[in-house]
Design an enzyme around this catalytic site. Structure first.
Site, mmCIF file in Angstrom:
data_model
loop_
_atom_site.group_PDB
_atom_site.id
_atom_site.type_symbol
_atom_site.label_atom_id
_atom_site.label_comp_id
_atom_site.label_asym_id
_atom_site.label_seq_id
_atom_site.Cartn_x
_atom_site.Cartn_y
_atom_site.Cartn_z
ATOM 1 C CD GLU A 108 3.007 -6.346 -5.813
ATOM 2 O OE1 GLU A 108 2.894 -7.366 -6.514
ATOM 3 O OE2 GLU A 108 2.876 -6.361 -4.579
ATOM 4 C CD GLU A 128 7.008 -7.389 -1.631
ATOM 5 O OE1 GLU A 128 5.962 -6.757 -1.851
ATOM 6 O OE2 GLU A 128 8.113 -7.058 -2.116
#
Length: 703
Positions: A108, A128
């Site tokens: 990210e 995640e």
């Protein structure tokens, strides 16, 4: 070079600022790294000599994400969002230079850079979802803008890694640079962008990919329907889908707000706590409390497997797959041929699925030797006996191995229910004898129960644990006992199933409750699938109902009838015949049947298992409650989002379970007598997750 802090520095080369992160072992985005990055980006942005910025990492990998130990704790230092906002404010081209794995929040961060270059061996992904979360730093909003909604859905809900080549093809990475020349390649790329005056559009401004999805809003419903079975029971995949929907239907800032809301919901829910717990539990099993990390390991370069008819071929494949030569031994030449054919067939199936090339198959097969003579074990450092589960046969083999195997050879017995100490007693080297429970099929199942005999040496245990990880198993060390951990607990449920049938429940009632709880299938459907006449299921399946059905020829799915009836497609439906068998047997026993609630079915199926788990901890058979949970998640299909039976018991409340066990004991008898550890923990207001419970119980029992 400017040293920003202990883990981040900035240097200038050819008018390019190099921001370097060096935070072993995996460059996680810890508080120190985040602080260093904010200050380094500010420094590089303000430096007039720097016309572009490269973000690069030392060590084995690029940034891999937030330190998982920080999740759910108060924030220390700048947030990830502050790092990203600092990066976004920079007017100079920023290039993320990627090697190893760029995962989760690390990726990210890379998405906020203007460009991403990588070496061919690099991988990327958002794992995640595997710990019950979603990317919480804009990943669900930025990713669909660059790769499209369909690819974003796949990447975020599966957590799978993709290669650098694939990342370039889908637009996630901009360019590949030569392996081993990442720094130079990234600087050259940055110089080219400077010279050509190229300025990438911010991902927040890209809408083309989102517009495609807006024209086909049914994409989300279709994806949910296609993956309903895989996502069953899990909250995180659905939250990821909703966040990507927000990227399509809302502004970027509104999408970020929705992503954060969903992230917090998952973070505070029990599922993510359970999945994070399971993540650490699986990694903890390799640590045995009384065996130091520095314990010597023996070198295993050649493995002997005795027995080619049962689990032997599957066991052999585990070692062939990682390049360890195997000699498979059986006194029956025909059995050897069948065993080799089974291995070949398994590899060919893998090849048809695209999992292996012919060259890889040949390499593995070339590592396999066969022999009809037991003395062929003389060159092996590990010998695994895999003959039929009969004590007399195994004792005879070990008596012979004692004279044939080289001193120092580890002698392992593949067992599931026999006493490893009795087998070891047939040798003069009990310290070198250990049990290994490979679950069927042995080459596929991820769990390995390592059975430590009363005299098994620490070096043997440490060696087998290390070897277990090498052959891609999760090795859980347990002490010698009948049924070990998983089967011993399951036996308590099996006993109760028959009682529930006679008292009023039907097979499909019980299966529905267990399936809705999150198990892959109910116990009766599972038995039909395996076959009611499968001797490998042993006494656990033996019951009056099962015996009656077998006598009628109703042995399961393979013949179209068992506890259920099956159509020609294998679809099952409740069986009037099986129901009549249950009712007639209850009548013969003068049992008055009654309506049994779903809650009682669940409690009577699961609470006795948890009680048995408490006894296993009392007896020191398992070192930790988390070891028990790992066994159940890795082998028995316990839903990952419930964290294992012992973790789940703490969520329910041990006081609730104890009260119900006492009630069942009054109603149904001694089989529900609560374990001493369960009573002790409730009296102390503690739970199974307290890692010192074994010490506490030992202290209590010695007084």
């Amino acid at each position: 070079m400017d040293i920003i802090n202990a883990v981040v520095d900035v240097s200038i080369e050819r008018n390019v600022a190099i921001v370097t992160v060096d935070s072993p072992p995996v460059n996680a985005l810890s508080a120190d790294v985040r602080t260093g990055l904010v200050n380094a980006f500010r420094r590089a942005s303000a430096d007039p000599e720097a016309q572009a910025i490269v973000l690069i990492c030392k060590g084995k990998t690029f940034l891999v994400g937030v330190d998982i130990t920080e999740i759910g704790k108060p924030l220390v230092g700048p947030s990830v969002r502050e790092v990203q906002e600092t990066l976004e404010r920079i007017s100079k081209p920023v290039i993320a230079a990627i090697h190893g794995t760029a995962l989760g929040t690390g990726l990210e961060i890379a998405l906020v850079a203007d460009f991403r270059v990588a070496v061919p061996s690099a991988k990327a992904g958002w794992p995640e979802v595997n710990i019950g979360l979603l990317p919480g730093a804009g990943g669900t909003q930025r990713l669909p803008r660059i790769v499209g909604v369909e690819r974003a859905l796949d990447l975020l809900t599966t957590g799978r890694h993709i290669s650098a080549k694939t990342a370039v093809a889908m637009g996630l990475f901009d360019e590949l640079v030569d392996e081993g020349s990442l720094r130079g390649g990234a600087i050259a790329f940055a110089k080219r962008m400077i010279d050509e005056g190229v300025k990438a559009a911010r991902l927040t401004d890209l809408n083309d990919k989102l517009e495609e999805a807006r024209q086909r809003p049914e994409i989300f419903l279709e994806y949910r329907e296609e993956n309903a079975r895989r996502f069953r029971g899990f909250d995180a995949p659905e939250a990821n889908i909703k966040a990507i929907e927000a990227a399509v239907n809302l502004s970027f800032e509104e999408g970020l707000d929705e992503e954060r809301r969903l992230f917090r919901m998952l973070l505070n829910g029990t599922q993510s706590k359970a999945q994070r717990y399971a993540f650490f539990a699986e990694r903890k099993v390799a640590t045995v409390p009384d065996i130091p990390d520095r314990t010597e390991r023996r070198k295993i370069e050649h493995v002997g497997v005795i027995g080619a008819e049962t689990t032997g071929p599957g066991i052999a494949m585990n070692f062939l797959n990682v390049g360890i030569p195997v000699t498979m031994i059986d006194t029956d030449q025909m059995a050897l041929r069948k065993g080799c054919a089974a291995i070949q067939r398994s590899y060919e199936i893998a090849a048809k699925k695209g999992q292996l090339t012919q060259q890889e198959i040949n390499r593995r097969i070339n590592l396999l030797n066969t022999s009809t003579k037991l003395d062929s074990v003389s060159g092996c450092e590990l010998v695994i006996e895999a003959v039929s589960e009969r004590l007399d046969l195994k004792v005879d083999v070990f008596r012979k191995l004692d004279n044939l195997a080289t001193p120092g050879t580890i002698l392992a017995t593949s067992i599931s229910s026999l006493d490893v100490d009795e087998i070891a007693a047939a040798t003069s080297r009990a310290q070198d004898v250990i049990g290994l429970h490979f679950f069927s099929p042995a080459n596929d199942r991820g769990l390995l129960e390592v059975i430590r005999g009363s005299e098994t040496g620490a070096t043997v245990v440490a060696t087998v644990i290390e070897l277990g990880k090498k052959i891609r198993k999760v090795p859980v060390v347990v002490k010698n006992c009948s049924g070990l951990v998983g089967d011993r607990m399951l036996a308590q449920q099996t006993l109760e199933l028959q009682n529930l049938l006679f008292e009023g429940a039907l097979p499909w009632d019980i299966d529905r409750v267990i399936y809705d709880f999150g198990m892959p299938m109910g116990p009766f459907a599972r038995r039909d699938l395996a076959g009611l006449d499968d001797v490998d299921q042993g006494a656990a399946v033996a019951s009056p109902v099962c015996e009656a059905l077998c006598a009628m020829g109703r042995v399961g799915l393979k013949i179209g009838s068992g506890y259920y009836d099956y159509d020609h497609n294998g679809k099952r439906r409740p069986s009037a015949v099986a129901e009549r068998v249950v009712r007639d047997l209850a009548l013969d026993r003068q049992i008055t049947r009654r309506s049994i609630s779903n809650q009682e079915i669940l409690e009577r199926c699961l609470y006795p298992m948890i009680n048995e788990g408490a006894k296993i901890l009392e007896e020191g058979i398992a070192a930790r409650a988390s070891d028990i949970d790992t066994v159940w998640i890795k082998r028995y299909g316990w839903p990952l989002y419930r964290g294992g039976p012992m973790f789940w018991a703490d969520l329910v409340g041990l006081e609730v379970i104890l009260a119900k066990m006492r009630e069942f004991e009054r109603r149904y008898g001694e089989r529900f007598k609560p374990a001493a550890l369960l009573e002790y923990l409730v009296s102390e207001g503690r739970g199974f997750m307290d890692e010192v419970i074994n010490e506490a119980v030992s202290d209590e029992s010695s007084q």
